[in-house]
Scaffold this active site. Sequence first.
Site, PDB file in Angstrom:
ATOM      1  N   GLY A 155     135.746 -78.439 -35.137  1.00  0.00           N
ATOM      2  CA  GLY A 155     134.595 -77.742 -35.733  1.00  0.00           C
ATOM      3  C   GLY A 155     133.723 -77.147 -34.652  1.00  0.00           C
ATOM      4  O   GLY A 155     134.177 -76.956 -33.516  1.00  0.00           O
ATOM      5  N   ASN A 156     132.493 -76.834 -35.005  1.00  0.00           N
ATOM      6  CA  ASN A 156     131.552 -76.340 -33.986  1.00  0.00           C
ATOM      7  C   ASN A 156     130.137 -76.735 -34.400  1.00  0.00           C
ATOM      8  O   ASN A 156     129.945 -77.409 -35.413  1.00  0.00           O
ATOM      9  CB  ASN A 156     131.701 -74.825 -33.800  1.00  0.00           C
TER      10      ASN A 156
END
Length: 397
Positions: A208-209
């Site tokens: 993810g981020n």
Amino acid sequence: MLAGKHIILGITGGIAAYKSATLIRLLVKKGAEVQVVITPSGKEFITPVTLSTLSGKPVISEFFTANTGEWHSHVDLGLWADAMVVAPATACTIGKMAHGIADNMLVTTYLSAKAPVFVAPAMDLDMMAHPSTTANLALLRSYGNIIIEPAAGELASHLIGKGRMEEPERIVEILEQFFSRRQPLAGKKMLITAGPTYERIDPVRFIGNFSTGKMGYALADAAAELGADVTVVSGPVSVTPRNASVKVVSVESARQMLEACEKVWPDSDIAVMCAAVADYAPLHPADSKIKREGHDIPTIELTKNPDIAATLGVGKRPDQTLVGFALETDNEEFNAQSKLKSKNLDMIVLNSLRNPQAGFATDTNQVTIFKADGTRADFPVKPKTELAFDIINTMID
Ligand code: PMT
């Protein structure tokens, strides 16, 4: 612009409450309906009789009317309003609003209000400059409230400094400007992507981020305020739209985001791609948890995710507008300009991770906008809630 508008005027306990009488008179003259909600200490500074005479409505202060037991619904009031104006707003009420301390009718109404909220602080210069006031005002801004900055001048204490409530004439002007800018996106359908995407490695882990959705949801609220019919296709976030008309389609991965966008895009006039989409996903996500014990360190084979903005760009009709973001760390302008062309965008909003007040998770951002017609616009660091209006105004300019 104010004719027929429902305005809640919240009055708190400060000397500047005397200006509220003029504010009501000006609003009523413009055709607005004004409902006064006053705190108990506000009544020490201006009488409900004056306020109800000018507004033509009984003033609300308590949760119940003592002699009849009638309950005043802050929820109904919050839904009735087209705008809420807290003027004067004392340090105490600002603090309560910032932290949800709902011990009076004004703060409960504020917490229930779906409409835009304007806050006009009024206090002594040292209170105004105190870090607690500054932090509370920053919190209110982060909720999307509009702070009408106090002017500098002679204060009730006879000290000279910043803390004078803005004049009623100027507050009315700000409200008129606000309502007049509501028109430009009326009748337009707008798709906005927001937040991160999660690409599953196994049932408990993902790639993810750091995107929180703050920028995307600020854009959605701003666009809705400007009249657009907004659908947000959102990755996993904990923020929610403040504007009740914004529709949210929740997705997890880039592929799900693409699928949702492809459903909405053909019927949209504008799309703003603000999501931080993962460029890669695990090729073979595991069905059960990858165990640490007794195994070699796993290698995760990746596959390229679809480019959502570029896919929408391929099918873009001449009557549609497509806006992208560029989040860069190096060669910022060059990379942004390249994405503008390669994704067939009409405009790109560049934010740089080199600036600690910009990008992921911050309440502020700093952007440079490039348009396909070769123009550019640079903006200073601003709250994302304010910048959202700059981005949309640049787009429709
Ligand atoms: O959510 P916040 O915490 O408030 O943070 C806001 C933000 C930093 C995420 C936002 O301002 C932002 O910059 N969003 C775009 C992030 C990004 O993915 O940038 P990019 O340069 O990698 O992508 C360029 C454009 O293509 C973007 O419009 C992106 O949405 C889009 N894209 C990228 C990859 C992909 N597979 N599909 C896409 O549609």
